[in-house]
Write an enzyme that holds these catalytic residues in place. Structure first.
Site, short mmCIF file in Angstrom:
data_model
loop_
_atom_site.label_atom_id
_atom_site.label_comp_id
_atom_site.label_asym_id
_atom_site.label_seq_id
_atom_site.Cartn_x
_atom_site.Cartn_y
_atom_site.Cartn_z
N PRO A 23 0.82 -1.22 0.00
CA PRO A 23 0.00 0.00 0.00
C PRO A 23 0.85 1.26 0.00
CG PRO A 23 -0.05 -1.09 2.15
CD PRO A 23 0.64 -2.02 1.21
N LEU A 24 0.49 2.22 -0.87
CA LEU A 24 1.27 3.45 -1.03
C LEU A 24 0.33 4.64 -1.15
CD1 LEU A 24 3.76 2.09 -3.71
CD2 LEU A 24 4.38 2.73 -1.37
N HIS A 172 -5.86 -1.84 7.78
CA HIS A 172 -4.55 -1.24 8.10
C HIS A 172 -4.37 -1.26 9.62
CE1 HIS A 172 -1.02 1.10 8.05
NE2 HIS A 172 -1.36 2.06 7.21
N ALA A 174 -1.21 -1.24 10.95
CA ALA A 174 0.24 -1.03 11.08
C ALA A 174 0.58 0.45 11.26
CB ALA A 174 0.94 -1.56 9.82
N TYR A 177 -1.03 3.83 13.30
CA TYR A 177 -2.39 4.34 13.14
C TYR A 177 -3.30 3.66 14.17
CZ TYR A 177 -0.25 6.56 9.16
OH TYR A 177 0.59 7.33 8.38
N ARG A 224 -2.78 -5.85 7.72
CA ARG A 224 -1.36 -5.45 7.75
C ARG A 224 -1.00 -5.03 9.17
NH1 ARG A 224 2.67 -1.09 4.82
NH2 ARG A 224 3.47 -2.82 3.63
N GLY A 315 6.99 -1.88 -1.98
CA GLY A 315 6.40 -0.54 -1.99
C GLY A 315 7.08 0.35 -3.02
N ARG A 316 8.19 0.99 -2.60
CA ARG A 316 8.87 1.92 -3.50
C ARG A 316 9.31 1.28 -4.82
NH1 ARG A 316 12.69 3.48 1.24
NH2 ARG A 316 12.07 1.31 1.66
C1 LIG Z 1 5.02 7.10 -0.60
C2 LIG Z 1 4.69 6.04 0.40
C3 LIG Z 1 3.39 5.90 0.85
C4 LIG Z 1 3.04 4.88 1.75
N1 LIG Z 1 1.73 4.72 2.11
C5 LIG Z 1 1.36 3.65 2.86
C6 LIG Z 1 -0.01 3.38 3.12
O1 LIG Z 1 -0.93 4.07 2.65
N2 LIG Z 1 -0.30 2.31 3.90
C7 LIG Z 1 0.67 1.51 4.43
O2 LIG Z 1 0.36 0.54 5.12
N3 LIG Z 1 1.98 1.73 4.18
C8 LIG Z 1 2.34 2.77 3.40
N4 LIG Z 1 3.66 2.96 3.09
C9 LIG Z 1 4.66 1.96 3.50
C10 LIG Z 1 4.91 0.97 2.36
O3 LIG Z 1 3.78 0.14 2.15
C11 LIG Z 1 6.10 0.04 2.68
O4 LIG Z 1 5.87 -0.59 3.91
C12 LIG Z 1 7.42 0.79 2.73
O5 LIG Z 1 7.60 1.61 1.59
C13 LIG Z 1 8.60 -0.20 2.84
O6 LIG Z 1 8.56 -1.12 1.77
P1 LIG Z 1 9.55 -0.97 0.50
O7 LIG Z 1 10.96 -1.05 1.06
O8 LIG Z 1 9.21 -2.14 -0.39
O9 LIG Z 1 9.27 0.37 -0.12
C14 LIG Z 1 4.04 4.00 2.23
C15 LIG Z 1 5.36 4.17 1.80
C16 LIG Z 1 5.69 5.14 0.88
C17 LIG Z 1 7.11 5.24 0.38
#
Ligand SMILES: Cc1cc2nc3c(=O)[nH]c(=O)nc-3n(C[C@H](O)[C@H](O)[C@H](O)COP(=O)(O)O)c2cc1C
Length: 360
Positions: A23-24, A172, A174, A177, A224, A315-316
Site C-alpha cells: 500500500p502506497l 490497516h 500497522a 495508526y 497489515r 512498496g517503493r
Molecule cells: C510514498 C509512500 C506511501 C506509503 N503509504 C502507505 C499506506 O498508505 N499504507 C501503508 O500501510 N503503508 C504505506 N507505506 C509503507 C509501504 O507500504 C512500505 O511498507 C514501505 O515503503 C517499505 O517497503 P519498500 O521497502 O518495499 O518500499 C508508504 C510508503 C511510501 C514510500
C-alpha cells in the site's frame, strides 16, 4: 520451494505471482477525498502485481487526515473508485482496498474534529494538513461506548469497497495508526477492557477483523501489521509477548493473508534492531504470510526459500517500476523512486515511470 514467479492462493484470490504491490498513499484524490481519473491509469500500469494493495483508504472523515488521500465513506467515492478497479481488472489484475483509520495521526484542520486514540498521548512530530505540517495535537481517548460505531464504520467501508469493485480489503493495523495504537503499549495506557494486557490490547483488532470478515468474507479479508520497533511514535515494550496473542486471535478467522511490515537494522524507511516477529507469527499462524520492507529480488527469494514467507510485497520498487514482476524476472535494472513527488498532486512522478520497452 516456490519462486517469486510462481502462483499463490491468497484466500479467494489466485495470484499469478508472489510479487505484491504494498500500500502506497499518493495523495492524488480531491480535497473531498474522491478518487480521480489519473488513479485508474496509475493502478492499471501496475496490474501485473500478484495482487495490488491500494493506498490507505479512509473509512471515515474522523479517520482520514491525509490531504488529498481517498476515502470510502460516501457514494460519490464509491462511484469514483469503480473506474480504478475496472482498469485493474481490464488489465488482468486484482486489487484490495486498504481500510485506514489514522487515529491520533491526523490534524483537526483536516478532519474537523479532535483526533481520537486509545489514550490522550500526542505522537512526536508533525501532521500533514492543507496549510503545511502542524504539530500533532493531543487526541481524546475513545470511549468504550464509541467502539461499536467505530467497528460499524469498518463494516460499511468493507461493504462499499466490494460495491466499488475491489476484490477484497486489507485492514490497516500497522504504522502507528489507530489499530496499532491500541495494540502497542507506548500509545495505549487504558485501564478498561481495551488496555493493559496483550489480550485486552488485541481486543479492538479482534473485533474489527471478525466484523470485516463477516461482511466481506474471511477469504477476501486481509490485515497489515508492523510489530517490531517504533513506527511514528508507536512501539511496544515487549513485542515477543504481544505477537503470540495476536497470532492466536487471527488463527481461527481464516483470513486471506496477513502482511507484516518489518523494520530491519539498515532499513531505508524506518530501521530497528528489535527482532522481526515473523518467525513467531509464522509458527502460530497458518494462513498465507506476506512480508515487506526493503526487499530486493535476492532477499525476497531467500525468505520464500526459508519458508518464512509465502509472498513479498514491494512498496517503493513498485511505485517506480510499474512492470516490477517483469523486471525482476529478467534482471532488468530498477528505476529509483523520487520522494519529492510521493505526495504531490498530478501526473508527475505518478504516471511517468516508464515500463521496459518491448524488444524490437
Ligand atoms: C510514498 C509512500 C506511501 C506509503 N503509504 C502507505 C499506506 O498508505 N499504507 C501503508 O500501510 N503503508 C504505506 N507505506 C509503507 C509501504 O507500504 C512500505 O511498507 C514501505 O515503503 C517499505 O517497503 P519498500 O521497502 O518495499 O518500499 C508508504 C510508503 C511510501 C514510500
Amino acid at each position: 520451494m516456490p519462486t517469486l514467479f510462481d502462483p499463490v492462493r491468497l484466500g479467494a484470490i489466485a495470484a499469478p505471482n508472489r510479487i505484491l504491490m504494498a500500500p502506497l498513499t499518493r495523495a492524488r484524490a480531491t480535497r473531498n477525498h474522491v478518487p480521480t481519473a489519473i488513479m485508474a491509469d496509475y493502478y492499471r500500469q501496475r496490474a501485473s502485481a500478484g495482487l495490488i494493495i491500494s493506498e490507505g483508504v479512509g473509512i471515515s472523515q474522523q479517520g482520514m487526515g491525509w490531504p488529498f488521500a481517498a476515502g470510502l465513506w460516501s457514494d460519490e467515492q464509491v462511484e469514483a473508485w469503480k473506474p480504478v478497479t475496472d482498469a485493474v481488472h481490464d488489465a488482468g489484475g486484482r486489487i484490495f482496498a486498504q481500510l485506514w483509520h489514522m487515529g491520533r495521526m491526523v490534524h483537526s484542520s483536516v478532519t474537523g474534529e479532535q483526533p481520537v486514540a486509545p489514550s490522550p498521548i500526542a505522537p512526536p512530530g508533525h501532521a500533514h494538513s492543507y496549510d503545511g505540517n502542524k504539530p500533532y495535537e493531543t487526541p481524546r481517548a475513545l470511549r468504550a461506548d464509541e467502539i461499536p460505531a467505530l467497528i460499524e464504520s469498518y463494516i460499511v467501508a468493507a461493504r462499499k469497497a466490494l460495491a466499488a469493485g475491489f476484490d477484497g480489503v486489507q485492514v490497516h493495523g500497522a504504522n502507528g495508526y489507530l489499530i496499532d495504537e491500541f495494540l502497542r503499549d507506548s500509545a495505549n495506557r487504558r485501564d478498561d477492557d481495551y488496555g493493559g494486557t496483550p489480550e485486552n490490547r488485541t481486543r479492538l483488532l479482534r473485533e474489527v477483523m471478525s466484523a470485516v470478515a463477516s461482511e466481506a468474507g474471511a477469504d477476501r479479508t486481509a490485515l497489515r501489521l508492523s510489530l517490531n520497533g517504533d513506527t511514528q511514535g508507536t512501539d511496544d515494550s515487549n513485542p515477543a509477548s504481544l505477537s503470540p496473542v495476536i497470532a492466536g486471535a487471527l488463527e481461527p478467522l481464516g483470513l486471506a493473508f496477513l502482511e507484516l511490515r518489518e523494520l530491519k537494522p539498515g532499513g531505508t524507511r524506518g530501521a530497528s534492531t528489535v527482532p522481526r516477529q515473523s518467525p513467531i507469527i509464522r509458527s502460530l499462524f497458518s494462513g498465507p504470510l506476506v512480508l515487506n520492507s526493503d526487499y530486493d529480488r535476492v532477499s525476497a527469494q531467500a525468505d520464500l526459500d526459508s519458508g518464512l514467507a509465502d509472498a513479498i510485497s514491494f512498496g517503493r520498487p513498485f511505485l517506480a517500476n510499474p512492470d516490477l514482476p517483469r523486471r525482476l524476472a529478467t534482471g532488468a535494472p530498477l528505476n529509483a523512486d523520487d520522494p519529492a513527488t510521493h505526495y504531490t498532486r498530478g501526473p508527475e512522478g505518478y504516471l511517468d515511470y516508464q515500463p521496459l520497452r518491448e524488444a524490437a
